[in-house]
Design a protein around this motif. Structure first.
Motif, PDB file in Angstrom:
ATOM      1  N   SER A   1      32.975   7.505-104.475  1.00  7.16           N
ATOM      2  CA  SER A   1      33.111   8.668-103.610  1.00  7.16           C
ATOM      3  C   SER A   1      34.331   9.281-103.923  1.00  7.16           C
ATOM      4  O   SER A   1      35.218   9.144-104.510  1.00  7.16           O
ATOM      5  CB  SER A   1      32.889   8.256-102.163  1.00  7.16           C
TER       6      SER A   1
ATOM      7  N   HIS B   1      29.677   4.734 -98.792  1.00  9.02           N
ATOM      8  CA  HIS B   1      29.172   4.443 -97.439  1.00  9.02           C
ATOM      9  C   HIS B   1      29.989   5.424 -96.451  1.00  9.02           C
ATOM     10  O   HIS B   1      30.773   5.850 -96.501  1.00  9.02           O
ATOM     11  CB  HIS B   1      29.173   2.928 -96.983  1.00  9.02           C
ATOM     12  N   ILE B   2      29.260   5.330 -95.472  1.00 10.37           N
ATOM     13  CA  ILE B   2      29.912   6.038 -94.160  1.00 10.37           C
ATOM     14  C   ILE B   2      31.078   5.517 -93.609  1.00 10.37           C
ATOM     15  O   ILE B   2      31.053   4.212 -93.353  1.00 10.37           O
ATOM     16  CB  ILE B   2      28.540   6.574 -92.953  1.00 10.37           C
TER      17      ILE B   2
ATOM     18  N   GLN C   1      24.536  12.674 -98.214  1.00 10.54           N
ATOM     19  CA  GLN C   1      25.333  13.276 -99.343  1.00 10.54           C
ATOM     20  C   GLN C   1      24.828  14.587 -99.749  1.00 10.54           C
ATOM     21  O   GLN C   1      25.334  15.595 -99.966  1.00 10.54           O
ATOM     22  CB  GLN C   1      24.780  12.261-100.527  1.00 10.54           C
TER      23      GLN C   1
ATOM     24  N   ILE D   1      21.380   7.772 -96.402  1.00 12.36           N
ATOM     25  CA  ILE D   1      22.552   8.335 -97.202  1.00 12.36           C
ATOM     26  C   ILE D   1      22.133   9.366 -98.098  1.00 12.36           C
ATOM     27  O   ILE D   1      23.122  10.237 -98.396  1.00 12.36           O
ATOM     28  CB  ILE D   1      23.013   7.193 -98.040  1.00 12.36           C
TER      29      ILE D   1
ATOM     30  N   LEU E   1      31.642  10.241 -97.721  1.00 11.52           N
ATOM     31  CA  LEU E   1      31.606   8.812 -97.993  1.00 11.52           C
ATOM     32  C   LEU E   1      32.936   8.196 -98.509  1.00 11.52           C
ATOM     33  O   LEU E   1      33.787   8.955 -99.122  1.00 11.52           O
ATOM     34  CB  LEU E   1      30.528   8.407 -99.126  1.00 11.52           C
TER      35      LEU E   1
END
Length: 125
Positions: free
Chosen positions: A125, A51-52, A114, A110, A120
């Motif tokens: 990640s 995730h960010i 990516q 997302i 991420l």
């Protein structure tokens, strides 16, 4: 050619169902300069995989039930994130119905994040 198309699109905003879609750079600007927040509406297992940074995970099906995890200030920019940008529109609509004034969607979700090789955090990640 695809990279040029992506670069061309990356600076332009569009609107779907009354919700403004932001490019990656526009989204980052909202977070960095306007104290916005990324709300990731994917399921917890997908969020855990990547995730960010500093995004908040509130799955779409529980978005209405988690008001304490949302910003208190209804004017704070919120960028809704999902896998490819489709479900995020529904999430953004729910937030607008709850009174949030500056709700946006990360165009391409997302997947595009990516593809652009943006960072991420998470298990994969």
């Amino acid at each position: 050619v695809l990279l040029l198309a992506w670069l061309f699109q990356s600076g332009t905003s569009s609107v779907i169902q009354g919700i403004k879609l932001l490019s990656i750079s526009e989204s980052i600007s909202k977070v960095n300069h306007d104290k916005g927040v990324f709300i990731d509406i994917r399921q917890e297992d997908s969020f855990a995989k990547g995730h960010i940074v500093n995004s908040v995970n509130i799955p779409l099906d529980s978005l209405a039930d988690k008001p304490k995890r949302l910003p208190r200030a209804k004017s704070k920019p919120i960028i809704v994130v999902c896998q490819v940008g489709q479900s995020a529109i529904k999430g953004a609509k729910l937030l607008e119905e709850a009174g949030y004034e500056n709700v946006f969607v990360l165009r391409g979700g997302i997947k595009d994040w990516q593809y652009a090789e943006m960072p991420l955090v998470g298990e994969n990640s």
